[in-house]
Design a protein around this motif. Structure first.
Motif, PDB file in Angstrom:
ATOM      1  N   VAL A 112       0.869  -1.182   0.000  1.00 38.92           N
ATOM      2  CA  VAL A 112       0.000   0.000   0.000  1.00 38.92           C
ATOM      3  C   VAL A 112       0.901   1.227   0.000  1.00 38.92           C
ATOM      4  O   VAL A 112       1.805   1.345   0.829  1.00 38.92           O
ATOM      5  N   LYS A 113       0.664   2.105  -0.960  1.00 40.32           N
ATOM      6  CA  LYS A 113       1.416   3.358  -1.038  1.00 40.32           C
ATOM      7  C   LYS A 113       0.440   4.453  -1.412  1.00 40.32           C
ATOM      8  O   LYS A 113      -0.057   4.489  -2.540  1.00 40.32           O
ATOM      9  N   GLY A 114       0.143   5.293  -0.455  1.00 43.52           N
ATOM     10  CA  GLY A 114      -0.836   6.349  -0.682  1.00 43.52           C
ATOM     11  C   GLY A 114      -2.199   5.739  -0.988  1.00 43.52           C
ATOM     12  O   GLY A 114      -2.643   4.822  -0.307  1.00 43.52           O
ATOM     13  N   PRO A 115      -2.854   6.223  -2.064  1.00 41.77           N
ATOM     14  CA  PRO A 115      -4.194   5.727  -2.373  1.00 41.77           C
ATOM     15  C   PRO A 115      -4.206   4.462  -3.234  1.00 41.77           C
ATOM     16  O   PRO A 115      -5.264   4.009  -3.651  1.00 41.77           O
ATOM     17  N   VAL A 116      -3.034   3.879  -3.512  1.00 42.50           N
ATOM     18  CA  VAL A 116      -2.948   2.693  -4.365  1.00 42.50           C
ATOM     19  C   VAL A 116      -2.381   1.537  -3.560  1.00 42.50           C
ATOM     20  O   VAL A 116      -1.486   1.715  -2.732  1.00 42.50           O
ATOM     21  N   GLY A 117      -2.914   0.353  -3.815  1.00 43.17           N
ATOM     22  CA  GLY A 117      -2.412  -0.813  -3.110  1.00 43.17           C
ATOM     23  C   GLY A 117      -2.682  -2.088  -3.859  1.00 43.17           C
ATOM     24  O   GLY A 117      -3.370  -2.111  -4.883  1.00 43.17           O
ATOM     25  N   VAL A 118      -2.118  -3.168  -3.322  1.00 44.34           N
ATOM     26  CA  VAL A 118      -2.304  -4.498  -3.887  1.00 44.34           C
ATOM     27  C   VAL A 118      -2.678  -5.433  -2.752  1.00 44.34           C
ATOM     28  O   VAL A 118      -2.038  -5.441  -1.696  1.00 44.34           O
ATOM     29  N   GLY A 119      -3.719  -6.228  -2.988  1.00 39.15           N
ATOM     30  CA  GLY A 119      -4.128  -7.238  -2.025  1.00 39.15           C
ATOM     31  C   GLY A 119      -4.020  -8.623  -2.637  1.00 39.15           C
ATOM     32  O   GLY A 119      -4.329  -8.813  -3.813  1.00 39.15           O
ATOM     33  N   LYS A 120      -3.557  -9.569  -1.842  1.00 36.46           N
ATOM     34  CA  LYS A 120      -3.514 -10.961  -2.286  1.00 36.46           C
ATOM     35  C   LYS A 120      -4.802 -11.622  -1.803  1.00 36.46           C
ATOM     36  O   LYS A 120      -5.078 -11.655  -0.610  1.00 36.46           O
ATOM     37  N   GLY A 121      -5.583 -12.132  -2.759  1.00 34.37           N
ATOM     38  CA  GLY A 121      -6.868 -12.725  -2.418  1.00 34.37           C
ATOM     39  C   GLY A 121      -6.891 -14.216  -2.672  1.00 34.37           C
ATOM     40  O   GLY A 121      -6.342 -14.694  -3.669  1.00 34.37           O
ATOM     41  N   THR A 122      -7.549 -14.928  -1.756  1.00 38.09           N
ATOM     42  CA  THR A 122      -7.730 -16.370  -1.905  1.00 38.09           C
ATOM     43  C   THR A 122      -9.171 -16.710  -1.553  1.00 38.09           C
ATOM     44  O   THR A 122      -9.659 -16.341  -0.482  1.00 38.09           O
ATOM     45  N   ALA A 123      -9.831 -17.414  -2.469  1.00 37.31           N
ATOM     46  CA  ALA A 123     -11.213 -17.854  -2.252  1.00 37.31           C
ATOM     47  C   ALA A 123     -11.211 -19.371  -2.097  1.00 37.31           C
ATOM     48  O   ALA A 123     -10.614 -20.078  -2.917  1.00 37.31           O
ATOM     49  N   THR A 124     -11.878 -19.850  -1.050  1.00 38.27           N
ATOM     50  CA  THR A 124     -11.942 -21.290  -0.801  1.00 38.27           C
ATOM     51  C   THR A 124     -13.377 -21.736  -0.561  1.00 38.27           C
ATOM     52  O   THR A 124     -14.229 -20.945  -0.150  1.00 38.27           O
ATOM     53  N   VAL A 125     -13.615 -23.013  -0.828  1.00 38.91           N
ATOM     54  CA  VAL A 125     -14.875 -23.667  -0.488  1.00 38.91           C
ATOM     55  C   VAL A 125     -14.492 -24.963   0.215  1.00 38.91           C
ATOM     56  O   VAL A 125     -13.728 -25.767  -0.329  1.00 38.91           O
ATOM     57  N   ASP A 126     -14.998 -25.158   1.419  1.00 40.83           N
ATOM     58  CA  ASP A 126     -14.683 -26.358   2.210  1.00 40.83           C
ATOM     59  C   ASP A 126     -13.179 -26.586   2.326  1.00 40.83           C
ATOM     60  O   ASP A 126     -12.697 -27.712   2.240  1.00 40.83           O
ATOM     61  N   GLY A 127     -12.417 -25.493   2.475  1.00 42.94           N
ATOM     62  CA  GLY A 127     -10.982 -25.597   2.655  1.00 42.94           C
ATOM     63  C   GLY A 127     -10.170 -25.771   1.377  1.00 42.94           C
ATOM     64  O   GLY A 127      -8.946 -25.787   1.424  1.00 42.94           O
ATOM     65  N   LYS A 128     -10.829 -25.907   0.226  1.00 44.92           N
ATOM     66  CA  LYS A 128     -10.127 -26.073  -1.048  1.00 44.92           C
ATOM     67  C   LYS A 128     -10.098 -24.749  -1.796  1.00 44.92           C
ATOM     68  O   LYS A 128     -11.134 -24.086  -1.942  1.00 44.92           O
ATOM     69  N   VAL A 129      -8.925 -24.370  -2.296  1.00 44.35           N
ATOM     70  CA  VAL A 129      -8.789 -23.118  -3.048  1.00 44.35           C
ATOM     71  C   VAL A 129      -9.527 -23.245  -4.375  1.00 44.35           C
ATOM     72  O   VAL A 129      -9.304 -24.186  -5.132  1.00 44.35           O
ATOM     73  N   VAL A 130     -10.432 -22.293  -4.636  1.00 42.38           N
ATOM     74  CA  VAL A 130     -11.154 -22.263  -5.910  1.00 42.38           C
ATOM     75  C   VAL A 130     -10.690 -21.111  -6.792  1.00 42.38           C
ATOM     76  O   VAL A 130     -10.853 -21.156  -8.006  1.00 42.38           O
ATOM     77  N   ALA A 131     -10.099 -20.075  -6.195  1.00 38.38           N
ATOM     78  CA  ALA A 131      -9.590 -18.945  -6.973  1.00 38.38           C
ATOM     79  C   ALA A 131      -8.595 -18.162  -6.133  1.00 38.38           C
ATOM     80  O   ALA A 131      -8.684 -18.134  -4.900  1.00 38.38           O
ATOM     81  N   SER A 132      -7.662 -17.507  -6.829  1.00 36.35           N
ATOM     82  CA  SER A 132      -6.700 -16.645  -6.141  1.00 36.35           C
ATOM     83  C   SER A 132      -6.192 -15.612  -7.138  1.00 36.35           C
ATOM     84  O   SER A 132      -6.332 -15.773  -8.347  1.00 36.35           O
ATOM     85  N   GLY A 133      -5.600 -14.565  -6.611  1.00 42.03           N
ATOM     86  CA  GLY A 133      -5.034 -13.539  -7.473  1.00 42.03           C
ATOM     87  C   GLY A 133      -4.612 -12.323  -6.677  1.00 42.03           C
ATOM     88  O   GLY A 133      -4.883 -12.219  -5.480  1.00 42.03           O
ATOM     89  N   GLU A 134      -3.904 -11.427  -7.360  1.00 46.10           N
ATOM     90  CA  GLU A 134      -3.497 -10.166  -6.764  1.00 46.10           C
ATOM     91  C   GLU A 134      -4.377  -9.062  -7.357  1.00 46.10           C
ATOM     92  O   GLU A 134      -4.489  -8.937  -8.583  1.00 46.10           O
ATOM     93  N   ILE A 135      -4.974  -8.289  -6.473  1.00 41.33           N
ATOM     94  CA  ILE A 135      -5.939  -7.269  -6.878  1.00 41.33           C
ATOM     95  C   ILE A 135      -5.360  -5.881  -6.573  1.00 41.33           C
ATOM     96  O   ILE A 135      -5.048  -5.576  -5.421  1.00 41.33           O
ATOM     97  N   THR A 136      -5.194  -5.083  -7.620  1.00 41.49           N
ATOM     98  CA  THR A 136      -4.723  -3.709  -7.458  1.00 41.49           C
ATOM     99  C   THR A 136      -5.945  -2.807  -7.301  1.00 41.49           C
ATOM    100  O   THR A 136      -6.928  -2.946  -8.030  1.00 41.49           O
ATOM    101  N   PHE A 137      -5.866  -1.895  -6.338  1.00 42.81           N
ATOM    102  CA  PHE A 137      -6.989  -1.000  -6.088  1.00 42.81           C
ATOM    103  C   PHE A 137      -6.501   0.433  -5.947  1.00 42.81           C
ATOM    104  O   PHE A 137      -5.317   0.679  -5.666  1.00 42.81           O
ATOM    105  N   MET A 138      -7.442   1.351  -6.162  1.00 40.18           N
ATOM    106  CA  MET A 138      -7.179   2.767  -5.973  1.00 40.18           C
ATOM    107  C   MET A 138      -8.314   3.333  -5.126  1.00 40.18           C
ATOM    108  O   MET A 138      -9.477   3.027  -5.375  1.00 40.18           O
ATOM    109  N   ILE A 139      -7.975   4.123  -4.156  1.00 40.18           N
ATOM    110  CA  ILE A 139      -8.991   4.734  -3.301  1.00 40.18           C
ATOM    111  C   ILE A 139      -9.187   6.163  -3.763  1.00 40.18           C
ATOM    112  O   ILE A 139      -8.238   6.929  -3.876  1.00 40.18           O
ATOM    113  N   GLY A 140     -10.448   6.486  -4.088  1.00 40.59           N
ATOM    114  CA  GLY A 140     -10.743   7.811  -4.625  1.00 40.59           C
ATOM    115  C   GLY A 140     -11.843   8.482  -3.873  1.00 40.59           C
ATOM    116  O   GLY A 140     -12.456   7.959  -2.999  1.00 40.59           O
TER     117      GLY A 140
END
Length: 140
Positions: A112-140
């Protein structure tokens, strides 16, 4: 920790595009864990796919982004602002999400630097990973 009404006080998303039912854990500005209870009544299932309903991967990523937005916009300096999606990197889809699943959504801020950042996301169902990725965001 946060119910649907409290989530709606933080992010502007509303039905049918609010994809987080509750936030169960949160370190404001650092990490959050949310849940989405997927039901057969989700509007996207009408067309994706009528014979075999599967939650679109892009909506799983959006659900992760919404959890990240709740995490960041809960910080005192960001209250009342909006988080915008700036990009998605390293997205991987490893399983289907279908009606009846409880989608566990975990996002950790890795930069996170100022209004921009990156989050690492992981989605699971019953403990098994179904999706993941790095999400860049801007706060405005």
């Amino acid at each position: 920790m946060l119910n649907i009404k409290e989530i709606m006080n933080i992010i502007p998303h509303r039905s049918p595009f609010l994809l987080v039912d509750r936030i169960e854990e949160m370190e404001v500005g650092k990490r959050a864990v949310g849940k989405k209870c997927v039901t057969y009544n989700e509007p996207f299932f009408a067309g994706h796919f009528p014979q075999e309903p599967v939650m679109p991967g892009v909506l799983i990523i959006e659900a992760l982004a919404q959890v990240g937005a709740v995490c960041c916009l809960s910080a005192e300096e960001n209250k009342g602002k909006i988080g915008f999606l700036g990009g998605v990197n390293k997205a991987k889809f490893r399983g289907k999400v279908v009606p009846g699943d409880v989608l566990n959504l975990e996002v950790e801020m890795i930069k996170v630097k100022g209004p921009v950042g990156v989050g690492k996301g992981t989605a699971t169902v019953d403990g098994k990973v179904v999706a993941s990725g790095e999400i860049t965001f801007m706060i405005g």
